[in-house]
Design an enzyme around this catalytic site. Structure first.
Site, short mmCIF file in Angstrom:
data_model
loop_
_atom_site.label_atom_id
_atom_site.label_comp_id
_atom_site.label_asym_id
_atom_site.label_seq_id
_atom_site.Cartn_x
_atom_site.Cartn_y
_atom_site.Cartn_z
N LYS A 63 0.85 -1.20 0.00
CA LYS A 63 0.00 0.00 0.00
C LYS A 63 0.88 1.24 0.00
CE LYS A 63 -3.27 2.56 2.99
NZ LYS A 63 -4.15 2.53 4.17
N ASP A 81 -2.51 10.10 4.07
CA ASP A 81 -3.92 9.72 4.21
C ASP A 81 -4.63 10.69 5.15
OD1 ASP A 81 -6.37 8.52 4.40
OD2 ASP A 81 -5.69 6.79 5.57
N LYS A 140 -10.15 12.73 8.60
CA LYS A 140 -9.71 12.24 9.90
C LYS A 140 -9.67 13.40 10.90
CE LYS A 140 -6.67 8.47 8.37
NZ LYS A 140 -7.33 7.37 9.06
N ASP A 188 1.58 6.08 5.84
CA ASP A 188 0.60 5.18 5.23
C ASP A 188 1.12 4.54 3.93
OD1 ASP A 188 -1.81 3.96 5.71
OD2 ASP A 188 -3.00 5.43 4.62
N ASP A 239 -12.22 7.21 3.87
CA ASP A 239 -11.02 6.92 4.66
C ASP A 239 -10.64 5.44 4.59
OD1 ASP A 239 -8.87 7.43 6.27
OD2 ASP A 239 -10.02 7.58 8.14
N GLU A 266 -9.49 3.86 2.19
CA GLU A 266 -8.95 3.99 0.84
C GLU A 266 -7.91 2.93 0.50
OE1 GLU A 266 -7.67 5.40 3.36
OE2 GLU A 266 -5.55 5.01 3.04
N ARG A 295 -7.87 -0.30 0.90
CA ARG A 295 -8.43 -1.46 0.19
C ARG A 295 -8.81 -1.11 -1.23
NH1 ARG A 295 -12.87 -1.97 4.84
NH2 ARG A 295 -11.19 -0.92 5.93
#
Ligand code: BES
Ligand code: MN
Ligand code: ZN
Length: 507
Positions: A267, A272, A279, A290, A349, A351, A353
């Site tokens: 990933k 993020d 967030k 991230d 959020d 994101e 996946r």
């Protein structure tokens, strides 16, 4: 740091410092005893006077002992002898290095690999010590305008062995440890870089650099190419960002051409913010990490290339930012993934996946031996397992067991969670094939269940490294995990390779 292996007794060794262990009972390690005899029992005297009590990780530096050729002797407390386990062994090593780093010592000879560590081989002791030492001296200060003021004199470390019996084993273990440590350093550096430096484009350029150094094949797909492939879930994440997304594919070929590759997918969200499902502000800076999945698969690729392992490895990184703007995806948006399955984005959020699922569909074309994705995927994983162990979910039990064992062997553990179909129900959507979130319950499992819908065609495992890839608080920073686990897994695969060849030759 320069590492080597030497065969020489502690009393004969000409070194700036000789490092030996002392147990809490006052018992000297084998080398400490040899040295004690040569220096007219100064070490025993120091211990009986109570100046060194052998407590785990305690240290005492002695200078110019008559009878020893080394300028200094560092005594390191090893705690209770019957409690000498892996964790304590590594804390003895790091205590020694921390002490030496604050002295004028330029080179040190460690007589600590002789310590009896519950069931562990010399190879393990050298490999893991090397990783732990490199981790201890790691610094990330090049973004400060003036480097921090702690001069590091220590430049050379030698592990001492009593004889040549295990010299070859020790040298191989050192090479492996150094390669893993180098991979971790790359992962840590990338993880620690801020989001305004480490963008998807930066990640792609780093991958290109790595490819150039190690003669790897590399391809970077831009937005247009991704559109043509129908990677709409990935692209839905990057819509709110001004940084172009990148899809990175790097290939290492150390095995036969026809041999199916092992594929690692990392990933690569370089920041993020949560997107429109923004967030909260507190600690949002940590979301620069991230992309730790991406960093760790690049680090593993580096270790594998350095070791020239006889296997084929492909590393794939979907890289993007997740930011809110007028073009950003909105809760309720429905997109069609590369696989054709449709996804209702109930929370922007979730994101990770969304970028991973298109990457997992893309890698089908490689006819992979197996696929492992690595991702800082869910806060729920931190709640479930803390910062000690990564979460592991897999659609193949053999692969899961292999990864758990590799984690155990490399002190970079994972813990398996169930990937049962019972959890799939939580992903039901009224309007699309699935939703991208499954509610608060079992958040790490439903995230993996989402990915499982895209990995039906091959053996697959998922590592959730949200809790293990970095440390918060005072010691904030990237850890380089799970480079040790992944490299150990690949070392295991590589060691199987020659045996298989020998078998087929005999036929
Ligand atoms: N990158 C985060 C996961 C994360 C959170 C890693 C905290 C490390 C620490 C991921 O993209 C995310 O935001 N996940 C959401 C999923 C939720 C919306 C279903 C989460 O865990 O809150
Ligand atoms: Mn997120
Ligand atoms: Zn994320």
């Amino acid at each position: 740091m320069e590492f080597s292996i030497k065969i020489e007794g502690p009393e004969k060794r000409r070194s700036a410092c000789v490092v030996v262990g002392v147990y809490q009972s006052g018992k000297l390690s084998i080398s400490a005893k040899l040295l004690d005899q040569a220096v007219k029992h100064v070490l025993s005297d120091v211990i009986s006077r109570g100046d060194m009590q052998g407590k785990l990780g305690s240290t005492l530096l002695l200078q110019k002992l008559p009878g020893a050729l080394a300028e200094r002797v560092l005594l390191v407390g090893c705690g209770k002898e019957d409690e000498m386990n892996e964790k304590n062994y590594l804390s003895v090593m790091t205590a020694a290095i921390k002490h030496l780093n604050g002295t004028g010592t330029t080179d040190a000879t460690l007589y600590l690999t002789e310590l009896d560590v519950a069931k562990q081989s010399l190879a393990w002791k050298i490999r893991q010590a090397t990783i732990a030492i490199q981790d201890t001296i790691y610094k990330f200060d090049h973004l400060k305008s003036k480097p921090e003021d702690h001069p590091q004199a220590l430049r050379k470390i030698a592990y001492a062995l009593p004889d040549r019996n295990e010299l070859a084993t020790a040298e191989l273990a050192l090479t492996e440890g150094l390669a893993i440590a180098e991979g971790m350093t790359l992962a840590k550096n990338l993880g620690n870089l801020p989001g305004n430096v480490c963008t998807p484009t930066y990640l792609a350029n780093e991958a290109k650099k790595l490819a150039k150094t190690h003669q790897l094949a590399i391809e970077v797909l831009d937005k247009g190419a991704m559109e043509k492939l129908g990677m709409n879930t990935l692209l839905s994440v990057s819509r709110g960002s001004r940084e172009p997304p990148k899809f990175i594919i790097a290939r290492y070929q150390g095995g036969a051409k026809k041999e199916n590759p092992i594929v690692l997918v990392g990933k690569g969200i370089t920041f993020d913010s949560g997107g429109i499902s923004l967030k909260p502000g507190a600690e949002m800076d940590e979301m620069k990490y991230d992309m730790s999945g991406a960093a760790s698969v690049l680090g593993t690729l580096k270790a594998v290339a350095l070791l020239k392992l006889p296997l084929n490895l492909i590393v794939v990184i979907p890289a993007s930012e997740n930011l809110p703007d007028g073009a950003a995806s909105k809760p309720g948006d429905i997109v069609t993934s590369m696989s054709g399955q449709t996804v209702e984005i109930l929370n922007t959020d979730a994101e990770g996946r969304l970028v991973l699922c298109d990457a997992l569909t893309y890698v089908e074309r490689f006819n992979p031996e197996c696929v492992i994705d690595v991702a800082t995927l869910t806060g729920a994983c931190v709640i479930a397992l803390g910062h000690v162990t990564s979460g592991l979910l897999a659609n193949h039990e053999g692969l899961a067991q292999e990864l758990l064992a590799a984690g155990q062997a490399s002190c970079d553990r994972a813990w398996q969670l169930p990937l049962w179909d019972d959890y799939q129900e939580q992903l039901k959507s009224n309007f699309a094939d699935m939703a991208n979130i499954g509610g608060r319950a079992a958040g790490s499992i439903t995230a993996a269940c989402f990915l499982a819908r895209f990995t039906k065609k091959y053996r697959w495992a998922h590592l959730d490294i949200a809790g293990t890839a970095w440390r918060s608080g005072k010691e904030k920073g990237s850890t380089g995990r799970p480079v040790p686990l992944l490299t150990q897994f690949l070392l295991g695969r590589a060691n199987q390779a020659p045996k298989i060849i020998v078998k087929s030759k005999k036929k």
